[in-house]
Write a protein that holds these residues in place. Structure first.
Motif, PDB file in Angstrom:
ATOM      1  N   ILE A   1       4.035   5.437   6.435  1.00 50.90           N
ATOM      2  CA  ILE A   1       3.433   4.795   7.603  1.00 50.90           C
ATOM      3  C   ILE A   1       3.167   5.875   8.642  1.00 50.90           C
ATOM      4  O   ILE A   1       4.081   6.621   9.027  1.00 50.90           O
ATOM      5  CB  ILE A   1       4.371   3.723   8.184  1.00 50.90           C
ATOM      6  CG1 ILE A   1       4.661   2.646   7.128  1.00 50.90           C
ATOM      7  CG2 ILE A   1       3.761   3.093   9.435  1.00 50.90           C
ATOM      8  CD1 ILE A   1       5.865   1.776   7.453  1.00 50.90           C
ATOM      9  N   PHE A   2       1.932   5.967   9.097  1.00 51.05           N
ATOM     10  CA  PHE A   2       1.510   7.011  10.029  1.00 51.05           C
ATOM     11  C   PHE A   2       1.174   6.380  11.372  1.00 51.05           C
ATOM     12  O   PHE A   2       0.227   5.597  11.476  1.00 51.05           O
ATOM     13  CB  PHE A   2       0.292   7.758   9.475  1.00 51.05           C
ATOM     14  CG  PHE A   2       0.528   8.384   8.130  1.00 51.05           C
ATOM     15  CD1 PHE A   2       0.982   9.685   8.027  1.00 51.05           C
ATOM     16  CD2 PHE A   2       0.320   7.657   6.972  1.00 51.05           C
ATOM     17  CE1 PHE A   2       1.214  10.258   6.780  1.00 51.05           C
ATOM     18  CE2 PHE A   2       0.553   8.213   5.726  1.00 51.05           C
ATOM     19  CZ  PHE A   2       1.010   9.523   5.629  1.00 51.05           C
ATOM     20  N   MET A   3       1.969   6.699  12.377  1.00 58.25           N
ATOM     21  CA  MET A   3       1.737   6.166  13.721  1.00 58.25           C
ATOM     22  C   MET A   3       0.620   6.957  14.390  1.00 58.25           C
ATOM     23  O   MET A   3       0.625   8.199  14.375  1.00 58.25           O
ATOM     24  CB  MET A   3       3.001   6.297  14.570  1.00 58.25           C
ATOM     25  CG  MET A   3       4.231   5.671  13.957  1.00 58.25           C
ATOM     26  SD  MET A   3       4.240   3.887  14.169  1.00 58.25           S
ATOM     27  CE  MET A   3       6.008   3.584  14.061  1.00 58.25           C
ATOM     28  N   SER A   4      -0.309   6.252  15.025  1.00 59.47           N
ATOM     29  CA  SER A   4      -1.426   6.921  15.686  1.00 59.47           C
ATOM     30  C   SER A   4      -1.828   6.115  16.912  1.00 59.47           C
ATOM     31  O   SER A   4      -1.817   4.880  16.896  1.00 59.47           O
ATOM     32  CB  SER A   4      -2.612   7.033  14.732  1.00 59.47           C
ATOM     33  OG  SER A   4      -3.744   7.583  15.371  1.00 59.47           O
ATOM     34  N   ALA A   5      -2.203   6.821  17.964  1.00 60.41           N
ATOM     35  CA  ALA A   5      -2.678   6.151  19.180  1.00 60.41           C
ATOM     36  C   ALA A   5      -4.004   5.461  18.897  1.00 60.41           C
ATOM     37  O   ALA A   5      -4.792   5.904  18.051  1.00 60.41           O
ATOM     38  CB  ALA A   5      -2.827   7.146  20.317  1.00 60.41           C
ATOM     39  N   THR A   6      -4.273   4.404  19.630  1.00 62.62           N
ATOM     40  CA  THR A   6      -5.506   3.647  19.417  1.00 62.62           C
ATOM     41  C   THR A   6      -6.742   4.450  19.780  1.00 62.62           C
ATOM     42  O   THR A   6      -7.838   4.151  19.319  1.00 62.62           O
ATOM     43  CB  THR A   6      -5.491   2.356  20.263  1.00 62.62           C
ATOM     44  OG1 THR A   6      -5.227   2.706  21.625  1.00 62.62           O
ATOM     45  CG2 THR A   6      -4.412   1.411  19.762  1.00 62.62           C
TER      46      THR A   6
ATOM     47  N   ASN B   1       0.840  -1.203   0.000  1.00 65.90           N
ATOM     48  CA  ASN B   1       0.000   0.000   0.000  1.00 65.90           C
ATOM     49  C   ASN B   1       0.875   1.253   0.000  1.00 65.90           C
ATOM     50  O   ASN B   1       1.979   1.253   0.552  1.00 65.90           O
ATOM     51  CB  ASN B   1      -0.903   0.036   1.232  1.00 65.90           C
ATOM     52  CG  ASN B   1      -1.894  -1.113   1.236  1.00 65.90           C
ATOM     53  OD1 ASN B   1      -1.939  -1.929   0.317  1.00 65.90           O
ATOM     54  ND2 ASN B   1      -2.687  -1.194   2.290  1.00 65.90           N
ATOM     55  N   ASN B   2       0.362   2.323  -0.567  1.00 66.17           N
ATOM     56  CA  ASN B   2       1.109   3.585  -0.529  1.00 66.17           C
ATOM     57  C   ASN B   2       1.099   4.166   0.884  1.00 66.17           C
ATOM     58  O   ASN B   2       2.122   4.643   1.369  1.00 66.17           O
ATOM     59  CB  ASN B   2       0.505   4.582  -1.511  1.00 66.17           C
ATOM     60  CG  ASN B   2       1.341   5.841  -1.637  1.00 66.17           C
ATOM     61  OD1 ASN B   2       2.507   5.775  -2.016  1.00 66.17           O
ATOM     62  ND2 ASN B   2       0.761   6.977  -1.309  1.00 66.17           N
TER      63      ASN B   2
END
Length: 842
Positions: free
Chosen positions: A288-293, A53-54
């Protein structure tokens, strides 16, 4: 030298691509064991289903090792195809931590040199570059802009939501009042700014000491008409420190910006960040984008240009459950005497015997003054790192207060066991504050507040086994966190914590009613968490185990997508397509609040202006009819405020019965009355006075906000009779005199009233700490002063009036009883002047 290739039994080893295999081969520090189960599951899922995926959003709980996961993904892509990889962090602290972790795990990383130059090991694809997001997103970036951008193949953005704020700041021009371009722009738009608020413009122009400045927007029609003049003004100053890092980004995009003005600064900011200028980011093959749940990722659509399908299908641990323990308490529910003042007095004072570090988050430095007066230390930009390090290194007897910073601070374990959120967070920038003022019923604003609350809650629980007590105080925050509008945007885990907190607070309330004290009830609850009561721990676990993990699907996805695409259409000159996208929002959500419909109609008017001035003004007039807080069209008649036809007591009964419960009614009244204090933000105070008018049975409006001229507040008391109010609640309480400008503003408001309300009478009130006129000051009409003691007396009467209202079932409340209570509490308006105001002293 020994050639070990010849001695190997197997053939030449290729570089592993599967990330868990990469990890097994790393030369890790001896204390770095195997991957955690959650890390392994996420890495395998990415490798099998996401690596092509992009864009990918990675959601993992705090403390589950997102940094290592992100580094392994980048290394996997390098091993597979070669290329350049960047790991972007929101601040220097996290960048340093990432480099330290990478070294401990044996992953080859590098950073830029002191001048920001890109190292050859990164350019050659031999090392992952770890830098802050600001290194990439600025007008003088070493990665270059546009077609000259350095090619980057793979990117990880750590804490994507915090990076959005950094990118927005990088694309924003901030001109302080002393800057050479400030006055040129104010002069250029003087007439336009006056039409959007005569009094506000005068306060901005004079830049006096009456507290925080009002905000005025430059109307889009004036901005678009004078694009070239603005560009020339800014170009002349493009080498100043305020412009040189942003001018290369915006110099050809002034048309796509909005401008707001205060007495301290001018903000020029694009409607959406021009991400296409940063080719290293925009053209990367895999991001890749890190994000809290717990975070609503809909904001990534406009902030980082993501597709809605990426947001709705994040990469997450399929076995994800809840993480960490929070006992979330609202002390004022246990007892009304456990209010904000009580919390400050009991948790703000230094304590040499303190066993648990205590941290307070407030929305502004002004909101922190009460904590400072109670003995807490307020962190500044220069001291915050040192103060946070002290908390991590031991128990500190002084409470730390942090203003308007809800992310970027990690306080694990003993660093913070008691976290206090005091006051509702509001917009950090001038533009955000303006939007919040214009869109009081916006779901977008509600989602932003919910996101900020979640970020704040996350400061003190940084791992699966971490725990803390969270105290929620400040009537506006209590009202917000209990409202459906905010709860709709909270994560399931946080909603469960709020429900659990309400339940145990109500049980503690029963203890107080059974002869206990409110203080002892609250402290007993806090001890049960902090002293690790087994029954509490099991009760919490059972409650959280009952949750079924749900993907956070936001209703804002379609709206943010349409807004972003409309801005793209407008930037390309496709004005009708942009208008059509906004119309589609209005058509899809027919039940949208009228104030919000007005906002979107104003957006459509902006898109139409360059094609049809007349069509844009027609749309703007319609927008203003729906929401008078928006831009005032070039020509529009003022609609006279009329007194409510029915009896005042009937209006109060109807207002009370609009609430679903007495508790919701109490929250609303508490929020109104707690906002009517000297020192509160002017916008909050004036809005509360407006709401108080309705709570007391009067028609109410804010002429200066709605019609851009006239007094701050106006109540229609009865046919032909009005209460006209100018609010100066932000001036220092030690002020000795009413100055010439303040009396002049009230005189102008009275003149406006005489012009627009011919044949009517007004009682004119100035809310200010002093009754004495200063040199050159004077009033043209009879004026009464409401000082601090007058205001406090008035608000006390309102509170005791409603305390009696709470004793009745809302549906059984009669107009006769309301009238009796109004008389009893001296709230009959014939008594208002004598009871709650003072005479002017010459």
């Amino acid at each position: 030298m020994v050639d070990f290739k010849k001695k190997r039994v197997a053939g030449p080893a290729g570089k592993p691509v599967e990330p868990t295999e990469i990890y097994e081969r790393l030369d890790r520090a001896s204390d770095k064991g195997p991957l955690r189960a959650a890390q392994e599951r996420v890495l395998q899922d990415w490798h099998l289903n996401f690596r092509r995926n992009n864009d990918v959003i990675l959601k993992l709980h705090t403390g589950q090792g997102k940094t290592l996961v992100g580094l392994l993904m980048l290394q996997s892509k390098i091993n597979e195809s070669g290329g350049r990889a960047i790991y972007l962090c929101p601040n220097n602290f996290l960048a340093r931590q990432t480099l330290i972790q990478a070294k401990q795990f044996g992953i080859t990383c590098t950073d830029a040199d002191d001048d920001g130059n890109l190292p050859s090991s990164f350019l050659d694809g031999r090392a992952i570059l770890v830098v802050t997001v600001q290194k990439l997103f600025n007008g003088l970036t070493k990665f270059n802009l546009g077609a000259r951008s350095t090619e980057v193949d793979y990117i990880v953005i750590d804490d994507a939501h915090a990076c959005i704020d950094s990118i927005r700041s990088a694309c924003q021009i901030t001109l302080p009042r002393k800057h050479e371009a400030y006055q040129h722009i104010v002069n250029l738009f003087e007439d336009d700014l006056r039409k959007q608020g005569v009094g506000s413009y005068e306060e901005i122009r004079q830049a006096n000491d009456r507290g925080p400045s009002p905000i005025l927007p430059v109307p889009y029609w004036a901005w678009l008409d004078r694009e070239e003049e603005v560009t020339r003004i800014l170009a002349r100053a493009n080498q100043t420190k305020e412009l040189k890092f942003v001018w290369p980004i915006l110099r050809d995009k002034i048309k796509l910006c909005q401008c707001v003005v205060s007495s301290e600064q001018i903000i020029i900011i694009p409607h959406i960040p021009p991400l296409e200028m940063f080719g290293s980011y925009a053209n990367a093959k895999h991001r890749i984008f890190m994000s809290a749940t717990v975070t609503d990722d809909a904001f990534l659509i406009k902030g980082l240009g993501l597709d809605r399908n990426v947001v709705t299908a994040p990469l997450r641990d399929p076995k994800e459950t809840w993480s960490g323990e929070r006992m979330l308490l609202i002390p004022s529910i246990i007892s009304t005497d456990l209010d904000e003042g009580y919390v400050m007095a009991n948790f703000g004072k230094p304590d040499a015997k303190r066993r648990y570090n205590t941290v307070v988050l407030t929305p502004s430095f002004n909101s922190s003054k009460g904590w400072e007066a109670s003995g807490a230390v307020v962190a500044s930009t220069n001291t915050i790192d040192q103060l946070v390090d002290a908390l991590r290194n031991g128990i500190i007897q002084t409470t730390l207060t942090v203003a308007n910073r809800y992310d970027g601070i990690d306080l694990p374990d003993e660093a913070c066991r008691i976290l206090i959120l005091d006051g509702k967070p509001y917009g950090e920038t001038l533009w955000e504050r303006y939007v919040e003022e214009c869109r009081p019923e916006s779901q977008i604003s509600a989602a932003r507040i919910a996101r900020t609350i979640e970020q704040g809650l996350g400061r003190a629980v940084r791992g699966e086994k971490d725990y803390c007590v969270v105290l929620i105080t400040g009537s506006d925050l209590v009202r917000s966190i209990r409202s459906r509008e905010i709860q709709d945007h909270l994560s399931d885990q946080t909603k469960a914590q709020v429900r659990l907190g309400l339940e145990i607070s109500e049980e503690a309330q029963a203890d107080v009613q059974n002869a206990g004290t409110s203080h002892s009830a609250l402290m007993a609850l806090i001890r049960q968490c902090l002293e690790r009561n087994e029954d509490w721990k099991e009760f919490y676990k059972e409650t959280m185990d009952s949750l079924s993990p749900q993907a956070l699907i936001s209703g804002l996805l379609d709206i943010f997508t349409a807004e972003r695409l409309a801005e793209v259409d407008f930037s390309l000159g496709r004005y009708q397509q942009a208008i059509a996208r906004i119309q589609a929002i209005l058509d899809k959500y027919p039940d949208m609040a009228s104030t919000e419909r007005g906002w979107y109609l104003q957006e459509a008017a902006r898109y139409e202006y360059l094609e049809s001035h007349a069509g844009a003004q027609a749309k703007q007039a319609g927008a203003h009819r729906l929401n008078r807080l928006l831009l005032k069209p070039e020509s529009i008649p003022i609609l006279k405020l009329s007194a409510i036809a029915q009896k005042r007591s009937i209006s109060i009964v109807k207002w009370v019965q609009n609430f679903q419960s007495n508790e919701n009614l109490r929250l609303a009244v508490d929020d109104i009355t707690n906002s009517l204090k000297f020192g509160v933000r002017a916008e909050q105070f004036e809005r509360a006075w407006h709401e108080l008018g309705a709570a007391l049975g009067f028609a109410s409006e804010r002429p200066d906000k709605e019609w851009k001229e006239g007094p701050d507040n106006l109540w229609a008391l009865k046919a032909g009779n009005y209460l006209l109010v100018e609010c100066k609640n932000e001036v220092e309480l030690t002020r000795a005199h009413i100055n010439k400008d303040e009396s002049g503003q009230l005189n102008n408001a009275c003149a406006w009233f005489d012009r627009e309300y011919v044949g009517c009478e007004s009682t004119n009130v100035l809310i200010i700490p002093t009754v004495k006129l200063g040199p050159g000051a004077g009033f043209n009409k009879d004026v009464r002063i409401m000082r601090k003691r007058d205001l406090n007396k008035f608000i006390h009467s309102v509170r005791t009036f409603y305390d009696d209202i709470y004793k009745f079932d809302r549906n059984d409340l009669t107009e006769e009883k309301v009238h009796e209570l109004l008389t009893q509490h001296k709230l009959i308006m014939e008594d208002f002047v004598e009871e709650f105001t003072s005479s002017v002293a010459i």
